[in-house]
Design a protein around this motif. Structure first.
Motif, PDB file in Angstrom:
ATOM      1  N   GLU A  74       0.873  -1.025  -0.141  1.00 20.82           N
ATOM      2  CA  GLU A  74       0.147   0.039  -0.055  1.00 20.82           C
ATOM      3  C   GLU A  74       0.885   1.365  -0.002  1.00 20.82           C
ATOM      4  OE1 GLU A  74      -3.349   0.332  -0.214  1.00 20.82           O
ATOM      5  OE2 GLU A  74      -3.466  -1.848  -0.669  1.00 20.82           O
ATOM      6  N   ASP A  75       2.099   1.168   0.398  1.00 18.44           N
ATOM      7  CA  ASP A  75       2.917   2.251   0.640  1.00 18.44           C
ATOM      8  C   ASP A  75       3.999   2.458  -0.571  1.00 18.44           C
ATOM      9  OD1 ASP A  75       4.296   0.151   1.592  1.00 18.44           O
ATOM     10  OD2 ASP A  75       5.343   1.349   3.104  1.00 18.44           O
ATOM     11  N   LEU A  76       3.620   1.866  -1.769  1.00 19.50           N
ATOM     12  CA  LEU A  76       4.271   1.667  -2.939  1.00 19.50           C
ATOM     13  C   LEU A  76       4.924   3.235  -3.503  1.00 19.50           C
ATOM     14  CD1 LEU A  76       5.535  -0.136  -5.068  1.00 19.50           C
ATOM     15  CD2 LEU A  76       3.638   0.510  -6.661  1.00 19.50           C
ATOM     16  N   GLY A  77       3.926   4.312  -3.023  1.00 16.33           N
ATOM     17  CA  GLY A  77       4.291   5.825  -3.320  1.00 16.33           C
ATOM     18  C   GLY A  77       5.488   6.018  -2.606  1.00 16.33           C
ATOM     19  N   ARG A  78       6.011   5.392  -1.508  1.00 15.09           N
ATOM     20  CA  ARG A  78       7.208   5.885  -0.888  1.00 15.09           C
ATOM     21  C   ARG A  78       8.362   6.046  -2.145  1.00 15.09           C
ATOM     22  NH1 ARG A  78       8.495   1.858   3.786  1.00 15.09           N
ATOM     23  NH2 ARG A  78      10.469   2.810   3.568  1.00 15.09           N
ATOM     24  N   LEU A  79       8.347   5.169  -3.257  1.00  9.65           N
ATOM     25  CA  LEU A  79       9.241   5.133  -4.311  1.00  9.65           C
ATOM     26  C   LEU A  79       8.891   6.356  -5.204  1.00  9.65           C
ATOM     27  CD1 LEU A  79       9.198   1.384  -5.473  1.00  9.65           C
ATOM     28  CD2 LEU A  79      10.868   2.585  -3.779  1.00  9.65           C
ATOM     29  N   HIS A  80       9.183   7.496  -4.691  1.00  6.41           N
ATOM     30  CA  HIS A  80       8.598   8.750  -5.294  1.00  6.41           C
ATOM     31  C   HIS A  80       9.314   9.362  -6.432  1.00  6.41           C
ATOM     32  CE1 HIS A  80      12.205  11.092  -3.819  1.00  6.41           C
ATOM     33  NE2 HIS A  80      12.435  10.272  -2.972  1.00  6.41           N
ATOM     34  N   LEU A  99      -0.756   2.048  -7.191  1.00  5.34           N
ATOM     35  CA  LEU A  99      -0.091   2.533  -8.344  1.00  5.34           C
ATOM     36  C   LEU A  99      -0.474   4.199  -8.379  1.00  5.34           C
ATOM     37  CD1 LEU A  99      -0.619  -0.241 -11.032  1.00  5.34           C
ATOM     38  CD2 LEU A  99       1.381   0.215  -9.676  1.00  5.34           C
ATOM     39  N   GLY A 100      -1.783   4.156  -8.225  1.00  5.91           N
ATOM     40  CA  GLY A 100      -2.235   5.506  -8.174  1.00  5.91           C
ATOM     41  C   GLY A 100      -1.677   6.606  -7.279  1.00  5.91           C
ATOM     42  N   ARG A 101      -1.056   6.042  -6.102  1.00  6.14           N
ATOM     43  CA  ARG A 101      -0.259   7.004  -5.299  1.00  6.14           C
ATOM     44  C   ARG A 101       1.012   7.288  -5.527  1.00  6.14           C
ATOM     45  NH1 ARG A 101      -4.066   3.935  -2.130  1.00  6.14           N
ATOM     46  NH2 ARG A 101      -2.837   2.166  -1.614  1.00  6.14           N
ATOM     47  N   CYS A 102       1.529   6.876  -6.575  1.00  7.71           N
ATOM     48  CA  CYS A 102       3.178   6.950  -7.241  1.00  7.71           C
ATOM     49  C   CYS A 102       2.837   8.172  -8.179  1.00  7.71           C
ATOM     50  CB  CYS A 102       3.527   5.658  -7.998  1.00  7.71           C
ATOM     51  SG  CYS A 102       3.717   4.401  -6.952  1.00  7.71           S
ATOM     52  N   GLY A 103       3.247   9.329  -7.341  1.00 16.81           N
ATOM     53  CA  GLY A 103       3.147  10.679  -8.163  1.00 16.81           C
ATOM     54  C   GLY A 103       3.888  10.926  -9.765  1.00 16.81           C
ATOM     55  N   ASP A 106       4.488   6.991 -14.833  1.00 18.10           N
ATOM     56  CA  ASP A 106       3.970   7.303 -16.031  1.00 18.10           C
ATOM     57  C   ASP A 106       4.056   6.081 -17.052  1.00 18.10           C
ATOM     58  OD1 ASP A 106       6.438   7.404 -16.882  1.00 18.10           O
ATOM     59  OD2 ASP A 106       6.772   9.409 -17.611  1.00 18.10           O
ATOM     60  N   MET A 107       4.599   4.873 -16.781  1.00 14.97           N
ATOM     61  CA  MET A 107       4.712   3.781 -17.437  1.00 14.97           C
ATOM     62  C   MET A 107       4.368   2.610 -16.706  1.00 14.97           C
ATOM     63  SD  MET A 107       7.512   2.880 -20.091  1.00 14.97           S
ATOM     64  CE  MET A 107       7.720   4.682 -20.942  1.00 14.97           C
ATOM     65  N   VAL A 108       3.183   2.085 -17.068  1.00 16.84           N
ATOM     66  CA  VAL A 108       2.802   0.811 -16.319  1.00 16.84           C
ATOM     67  C   VAL A 108       2.515  -0.275 -17.261  1.00 16.84           C
ATOM     68  CG1 VAL A 108       0.898   0.138 -14.759  1.00 16.84           C
ATOM     69  CG2 VAL A 108       1.746   2.167 -14.294  1.00 16.84           C
ATOM     70  N   GLY A 109       3.186  -1.540 -16.751  1.00 16.52           N
ATOM     71  CA  GLY A 109       2.894  -2.773 -17.539  1.00 16.52           C
ATOM     72  C   GLY A 109       2.534  -3.869 -16.873  1.00 16.52           C
ATOM     73  N   PHE A 110       1.453  -4.373 -16.947  1.00 15.31           N
ATOM     74  CA  PHE A 110       0.955  -5.463 -16.461  1.00 15.31           C
ATOM     75  C   PHE A 110       0.358  -6.552 -17.432  1.00 15.31           C
ATOM     76  CE2 PHE A 110       1.465  -2.905 -12.637  1.00 15.31           C
ATOM     77  CZ  PHE A 110       1.302  -3.779 -11.499  1.00 15.31           C
ATOM     78  N   LYS A 111       0.971  -6.823 -18.484  1.00 18.90           N
ATOM     79  CA  LYS A 111       0.762  -7.820 -19.235  1.00 18.90           C
ATOM     80  C   LYS A 111       0.648  -9.243 -18.813  1.00 18.90           C
ATOM     81  CE  LYS A 111       3.708  -9.095 -22.597  1.00 18.90           C
ATOM     82  NZ  LYS A 111       4.738  -8.909 -23.811  1.00 18.90           N
ATOM     83  N   LYS A 117     -10.292  -6.734 -12.881  1.00 22.75           N
ATOM     84  CA  LYS A 117     -10.659  -5.418 -12.492  1.00 22.75           C
ATOM     85  C   LYS A 117      -9.717  -4.354 -12.511  1.00 22.75           C
ATOM     86  CE  LYS A 117     -13.044  -3.027  -8.278  1.00 22.75           C
ATOM     87  NZ  LYS A 117     -13.514  -3.208  -7.150  1.00 22.75           N
ATOM     88  N   VAL A 118     -10.026  -3.174 -13.198  1.00 25.32           N
ATOM     89  CA  VAL A 118      -8.888  -1.754 -13.122  1.00 25.32           C
ATOM     90  C   VAL A 118      -9.711  -0.822 -12.305  1.00 25.32           C
ATOM     91  CG1 VAL A 118      -7.921  -0.403 -14.414  1.00 25.32           C
ATOM     92  CG2 VAL A 118      -7.985  -2.674 -15.378  1.00 25.32           C
ATOM     93  N   PRO A 119      -9.363  -0.816 -10.982  1.00 24.12           N
ATOM     94  CA  PRO A 119     -10.096   0.495 -10.462  1.00 24.12           C
ATOM     95  C   PRO A 119      -9.542   1.925 -10.721  1.00 24.12           C
ATOM     96  CG  PRO A 119      -9.076  -1.062  -8.755  1.00 24.12           C
ATOM     97  CD  PRO A 119      -8.638  -1.324 -10.227  1.00 24.12           C
ATOM     98  N   GLY A 120     -10.514   2.719 -10.770  1.00 29.04           N
ATOM     99  CA  GLY A 120      -9.952   4.197 -11.132  1.00 29.04           C
ATOM    100  C   GLY A 120      -8.861   4.674 -10.213  1.00 29.04           C
ATOM    101  N   GLU A 121      -8.764   4.398  -8.969  1.00 29.48           N
ATOM    102  CA  GLU A 121      -7.531   4.962  -8.112  1.00 29.48           C
ATOM    103  C   GLU A 121      -6.253   4.370  -8.333  1.00 29.48           C
ATOM    104  OE1 GLU A 121     -10.232   1.843  -5.563  1.00 29.48           O
ATOM    105  OE2 GLU A 121     -10.639   3.342  -7.141  1.00 29.48           O
ATOM    106  N   ALA A 122      -6.399   3.265  -9.266  1.00 27.25           N
ATOM    107  CA  ALA A 122      -5.204   2.558  -9.744  1.00 27.25           C
ATOM    108  C   ALA A 122      -4.321   3.269 -10.742  1.00 27.25           C
ATOM    109  CB  ALA A 122      -5.404   1.142  -9.934  1.00 27.25           C
ATOM    110  N   LEU A 123      -4.880   4.235 -11.564  1.00 25.03           N
ATOM    111  CA  LEU A 123      -4.377   4.836 -12.720  1.00 25.03           C
ATOM    112  C   LEU A 123      -3.651   5.968 -11.998  1.00 25.03           C
ATOM    113  CD1 LEU A 123      -7.588   4.699 -14.746  1.00 25.03           C
ATOM    114  CD2 LEU A 123      -5.478   3.324 -15.066  1.00 25.03           C
ATOM    115  N   PRO A 124      -2.246   5.925 -11.972  1.00 26.00           N
ATOM    116  CA  PRO A 124      -1.239   6.990 -11.716  1.00 26.00           C
ATOM    117  C   PRO A 124      -1.697   8.491 -12.603  1.00 26.00           C
ATOM    118  CG  PRO A 124      -0.043   5.374 -12.406  1.00 26.00           C
ATOM    119  CD  PRO A 124      -1.366   5.186 -12.788  1.00 26.00           C
TER     120      PRO A 124
END
Length: 462
Positions: A74-80, A99-103, A106-111, A117-124
């Motif tokens: 949950e604290d992935l955003g620490r990787l600022h 992911l959405g807390r990582c300011g 800008d490039m995300v790959g989950f192939k 499910k893709v929650p809206g809050e997961a989109l950076p």
């Protein structure tokens, strides 16, 4: 005659996958990676190693593909400073909200996960490049419309039945892959996006009839597998393998050819059978790689084509987009050519693309890295992996889709023009006219762009 490496054989950079050598978890835990900007860990991980946070002040790219992860902290955003995250070929069933807390991400790959499910809050908020190919996604959240920096969206091989109307707000989109889904229709706002240049949508219910009709209209001989003797491998991509081969003729002579055997799995662009259908339906043209026939009676039932060999002097015009360039090809620093060579190449590729449109095919990946050329202006447009089939009714949408490809050609023309070496004022005048044509092709009002047959005629007349 020997075939050059076929265009599209290595799509790593184009699709955003990272080929870097993985480090070991032991190195990370011993503190040997202090100050690292890039980290690749492929070691059967089932949990996110907390030691990664020790790199928070430097880490910009993290590749955790090929593990057994199903969650992220949950604290992935620490990787600022994190800008790039790849987690392909894992066990995620939901795109992580963290992911959405990582300011800076800008490039995300989950192939190739199991994402439904893709929650809206997961989109950076800074998202530019999203790869969700080969999952089980049935819907995108309306929140994707807030990703106004989004340039590349790769969704092939999912279960989408519609695209959210909010996606129309993503006006920076340049490349969209929605092939091999369950879409019943293509929204009219999609080809009208001002920067869209590369679009693939084959393998959806609304496109199946057009694909079938295009193949049925083509005449192509069947070639008995037993008359082919395979030689060395010329190239391998996500959709199949190309081998050199000898094709035994009725008079007993062996004719050198190339054989492409298709795989069955979905690729980043779509289904291999759609690529094969486009190859068959494209027809003969001096600037397209010739198709000699379809393989018949393969012992394992594998689909394949026999192709003309390409002279070894032909090479890729450019390399595919990099992580840094995102949507634009990467040329060698020394890439430059006389106007005569650029003119011959531009005319040939425009003519080839115009023929594809006339045969009901949208190439979908009209890029320099998919063009083989000999340095003198002779070129071959290849790689139909992203090809789709235009509506059969000649509707406004069919014309709109062709104008998407006009923008792709305009960008190619700009790249050719910028690397030309004009010899005199008359050649500089030609390049000035090219600049005007390129501006018409890339203008944001998609409906005002010229069609490829008009573009080809303008270049031929210059």
């Amino acid at each position: 005659m020997i075939a050059a490496r076929p265009p599209g054989g290595d799509r790593t950079a184009a699709t955003g996958e990272d080929e870097g050598s993985p480090t070991t978890l032991h190195q990370l835990r011993r503190g040997e990676l202090a100050g690292a900007r890039r980290l690749v860990l492929r070691c059967g991980l089932t949990e996110f190693p907390r030691e990664i946070f020790a790199l928070a002040d430097t880490l910009e790219a993290l590749d955790l593909s090929g593990n057994a992860l199903s969650t992220l902290p949950e604290d992935l955003g620490r990787l600022h400073r994190l800008r790039v995250l790849f987690c392909s070929n894992n066990r995620f069933t939901e795109l992580p909200a963290a992911l959405g807390r990582c300011g800076s991400l800008d490039m995300v790959g989950f192939k190739a996960n199991r994402i439904r499910k893709v929650p809206g809050e997961a989109l950076p908020p800074a998202l530019r490049w999203l790869i969700l190919t080969d999952n089980e996604i049935e819907a995108l959240p309306p929140a994707i419309g807030r990703c106004t920096r989004l340039q590349k969206l790769m969704l092939a091989g999912n279960r989408l039945q519609a695209l959210p109307a909010e996606l129309a707000a993503c006006r920076a989109l340049e490349l969209v892959r929605i092939s091999a889904n369950r879409l019943e229709a293509l929204p009219d706002w999609l080809p009208a996006l001002p920067r869209l240049a590369w679009l693939a949508f084959a393998g959806n219910p609304f496109d199946d009839r057009a694909e079938t009709a295009a193949v049925e209209a083509a005449t192509i001989p069947a070639i008995d597998w037993r008359r082919l003797s395979l030689r060395d491998t010329l190239g391998e991509g996500a959709s199949g393998v190309i081998r050199r081969a000898d094709w035994m003729q009725p008079d007993g002579r062996a004719r050198p050819v190339a054989v492409k055997l298709f795989k069955g799995a979905v690729t980043s662009d779509g289904w291999p059978h759609s690529e094969m259908a486009a190859c068959i339906a494209a027809g003969a043209h001096p600037n397209l790689i010739g198709v000699e026939g379809r393989i018949h009676d393969h012992p394992e039932g594998t689909s394949g084509l026999v192709l003309a060999l390409v002279d070894p002097r032909f090479r890729n015009l450019a390399g595919p987009p990099s992580l840094a360039s995102c949507s634009r090809d990467v040329y060698a620093e020394e890439a430059a050519w006389p106007l005569a060579a650029a003119r011959r190449l531009a005319c040939g590729i425009a003519s080839a693309a115009a023929q594809l449109h006339a045969h009901g095919i949208l190439h979908g990946d009209l890029y320099a890295h998919n063009i083989l050329w000999d340095g003198e202006g002779n070129g071959l447009l290849g790689d139909y992996g992203a090809a789709s089939f235009l509506p059969l009714d000649g509707s406004e949408q069919a014309l709109a889709l062709q104008r998407v490809e006009a923008r792709a050609f305009g960008l190619l023309l700009e790249e050719l023009r910028s690397r030309c070496r004009p010899a005199d004022d008359s050649e500089r005048a030609v390049l000035a006219r090219w600049a005007e044509l390129q501006a018409r092709c890339t203008q944001p009002q998609a409906g005002a762009r010229p069609l490829l047959d008009e573009i080809a005629a303008a270049l031929a007349a210059d």
